[in-house]
Design an enzyme around this catalytic site. Structure first.
Site, short mmCIF file in Angstrom:
data_model
loop_
_atom_site.label_atom_id
_atom_site.label_comp_id
_atom_site.label_asym_id
_atom_site.label_seq_id
_atom_site.Cartn_x
_atom_site.Cartn_y
_atom_site.Cartn_z
N HIS A 37 0.87 -1.18 0.00
CA HIS A 37 0.00 0.00 0.00
C HIS A 37 0.90 1.23 0.00
O HIS A 37 1.27 1.77 1.03
CB HIS A 37 -0.91 -0.02 1.24
CG HIS A 37 -1.84 1.15 1.34
ND1 HIS A 37 -2.90 1.17 2.23
CD2 HIS A 37 -1.89 2.34 0.69
CE1 HIS A 37 -3.54 2.31 2.11
NE2 HIS A 37 -2.94 3.05 1.19
N HIS A 40 1.56 4.82 -2.60
CA HIS A 40 1.17 5.62 -3.76
C HIS A 40 2.42 6.23 -4.37
O HIS A 40 3.17 6.93 -3.68
CB HIS A 40 0.18 6.71 -3.34
CG HIS A 40 -1.08 6.17 -2.74
ND1 HIS A 40 -2.21 5.90 -3.48
CD2 HIS A 40 -1.37 5.81 -1.47
CE1 HIS A 40 -3.16 5.42 -2.70
NE2 HIS A 40 -2.68 5.36 -1.47
N HIS A 93 -9.70 1.69 -0.56
CA HIS A 93 -9.42 2.36 0.70
C HIS A 93 -10.75 2.46 1.48
O HIS A 93 -11.73 3.02 0.97
CB HIS A 93 -8.89 3.77 0.46
CG HIS A 93 -7.48 3.81 -0.02
ND1 HIS A 93 -7.05 3.14 -1.12
CD2 HIS A 93 -6.40 4.49 0.47
CE1 HIS A 93 -5.75 3.39 -1.30
NE2 HIS A 93 -5.34 4.20 -0.35
N GLU A 125 -10.38 4.20 6.99
CA GLU A 125 -9.28 5.04 7.47
C GLU A 125 -9.88 6.19 8.27
O GLU A 125 -9.84 6.22 9.49
CB GLU A 125 -8.45 5.56 6.30
CG GLU A 125 -7.31 6.47 6.72
CD GLU A 125 -6.62 7.14 5.53
OE1 GLU A 125 -5.52 7.67 5.74
OE2 GLU A 125 -7.17 7.14 4.41
N ASP A 165 2.27 3.75 2.58
CA ASP A 165 1.26 4.70 2.10
C ASP A 165 1.89 5.81 1.25
O ASP A 165 2.07 5.65 0.05
CB ASP A 165 0.48 5.27 3.27
CG ASP A 165 -0.90 5.80 2.86
OD1 ASP A 165 -1.23 5.74 1.67
OD2 ASP A 165 -1.65 6.25 3.74
N ASP A 166 2.19 6.96 1.84
CA ASP A 166 2.81 8.10 1.14
C ASP A 166 4.05 8.51 1.91
O ASP A 166 4.07 9.52 2.62
CB ASP A 166 1.82 9.27 1.03
CG ASP A 166 0.57 8.90 0.26
OD1 ASP A 166 0.62 8.91 -0.98
OD2 ASP A 166 -0.45 8.59 0.91
#
Length: 339
Positions: free
Chosen positions: A23, A25, A201, A204, A281-282
């Protein structure tokens, strides 16, 4: 290779742990220094004076605040070289961090209005994946934004037709509240009809009901899924259906999904038999790559060796890799932790 450098104190070097990052991006791996480099060569002005100021701007209150900075950063990605450099840099960094297999999201929707044709963007991304294939295993996942119309999602799915043979799955991200997964059923149905794995997603910043909707959409994975902790029946369903959750602890902390990592539901979910995984994630914006997430969770939740092993194995099991490759990495994880 051994992880237990000091067995008596349970000291781990997580960079040495063979692990996945399922996961992440691609746009979220744009480091501030690289962002400023791209802005300079593309003659784009930025609202931050220097990378240090951008780091300061990465103190987010919530998901919407993060996305405002995130989409502004995406504006510096203009040329084919930009997309190649971004992809190559992430894969190089992930490999050095001990990630043996990554499955990253990339959303061409964000760049549709730019002058660079889609085929040039995709050529750059897949060229970088090819150039790094000897160092790291990698799968590409298409994704769309849930804040845009369903028709746009279907259009994005069609536009990626020439690259279907290189795409492992399709997902959906973006601001969650007010944008339930069920609204995108036509998109997910179309992905499934075309033979793709699907993920979404959910849970969250959104409620457990959104995770439940994702289950009803027959997804292969749920990205985040934190809110499921509030619904015991839902958690049991996730166990029975063996639907993995790609959790992102440092992201959750930076976006105030949890106030402290000691409150993160990952360990509790693991103990109840859910297939939870650790991901970045990021990472450029949340200041934490894969090993950083593992180390932070270990410190906050006091993970045992067996729990670390199960989490690493969950990452392999949750991946979209072929069976034979999964078995290879399972064996390497076992060797790393117990030899």
């Amino acid at each position: 290779m051994t992880l237990l450098s000091i067995k008596s104190t349970q000291h781990y070097d997580f960079v040495k742990l063979p692990k996945t990052d399922l996961h992440v991006h691609l746009e979220g791996t744009l480091e501030p220094e690289m962002l400023f480099k791209f802005a300079a060569r593309n003659h784009i002005s930025l609202p931050w004076k220097n990378p240090k100021c951008l780091y300061e701007a990465c103190k987010f209150r919530d998901l919407s605040g993060f996305l405002a900075v995130y989409y502004k950063g995406c504006e510096v990605l203009v040329t084919e070289q930009d997309f190649y450099d971004l992809t190559h840099a992430y894969l190089q960094r992930a490999s050095a961090d001990g990630v043996v297999h990554t499955e990253f999201f990339f959303n061409p929707q964000i760049f549709r209005k730019e002058k660079l044709p889609l085929h040039a963007i995709m050529r750059a991304v897949f060229s970088a994946v090819h150039d790094m294939q000897e160092r790291i295993s990698c799968l590409y996942m298409g994704t769309v934004m849930r804040t845009r119309p369903v028709e746009e999602a279907l259009q994005a799915l069609d536009e990626l037709t020439p690259w279907y043979h290189q795409i492992a799955a399709f997902g959906m991200g973006g601001a969650e509240n007010g944008n339930p997964p069920s609204r995108f059923r036509p998109y997910f149905d179309a992905c499934r009809e075309r033979g793709f794995r699907i993920c979404v997603h959910a849970g969250e910043e959104g409620p457990a009901a959104y995770v439940h909707e994702a289950v009803e959409l027959n997804v292969d994975r749920i990205d985040h899924g934190n809110a499921a902790i509030h619904d015991p029946d839902l958690m049991q369903t996730l166990v029975e259906k063996r639907i993995p959750l790609t959790m992102c602890p440092i992201s959750n902390l930076r976006l105030n999904v949890v106030k402290n990592l000691s409150e993160h539901p990952l360990k509790q979910m693991l103990s109840r038999g859910l297939c939870v995984t650790i991901n970045s994630d990021d990472p450029a914006y949340f200041l934490g790559y894969a090993s950083d997430n593992w180390a932070a969770v270990h410190q906050a939740l006091n993970l045992t060796t067996n729990e670390i092993f199960q989490l690493a194995i969950n990452g392999i099991d949750a991946s979209f890799l072929p069976k034979e490759q999964k078995e290879k990495w399972r064996n390497q994880i076992k060797t790393a932790l117990y030899s």
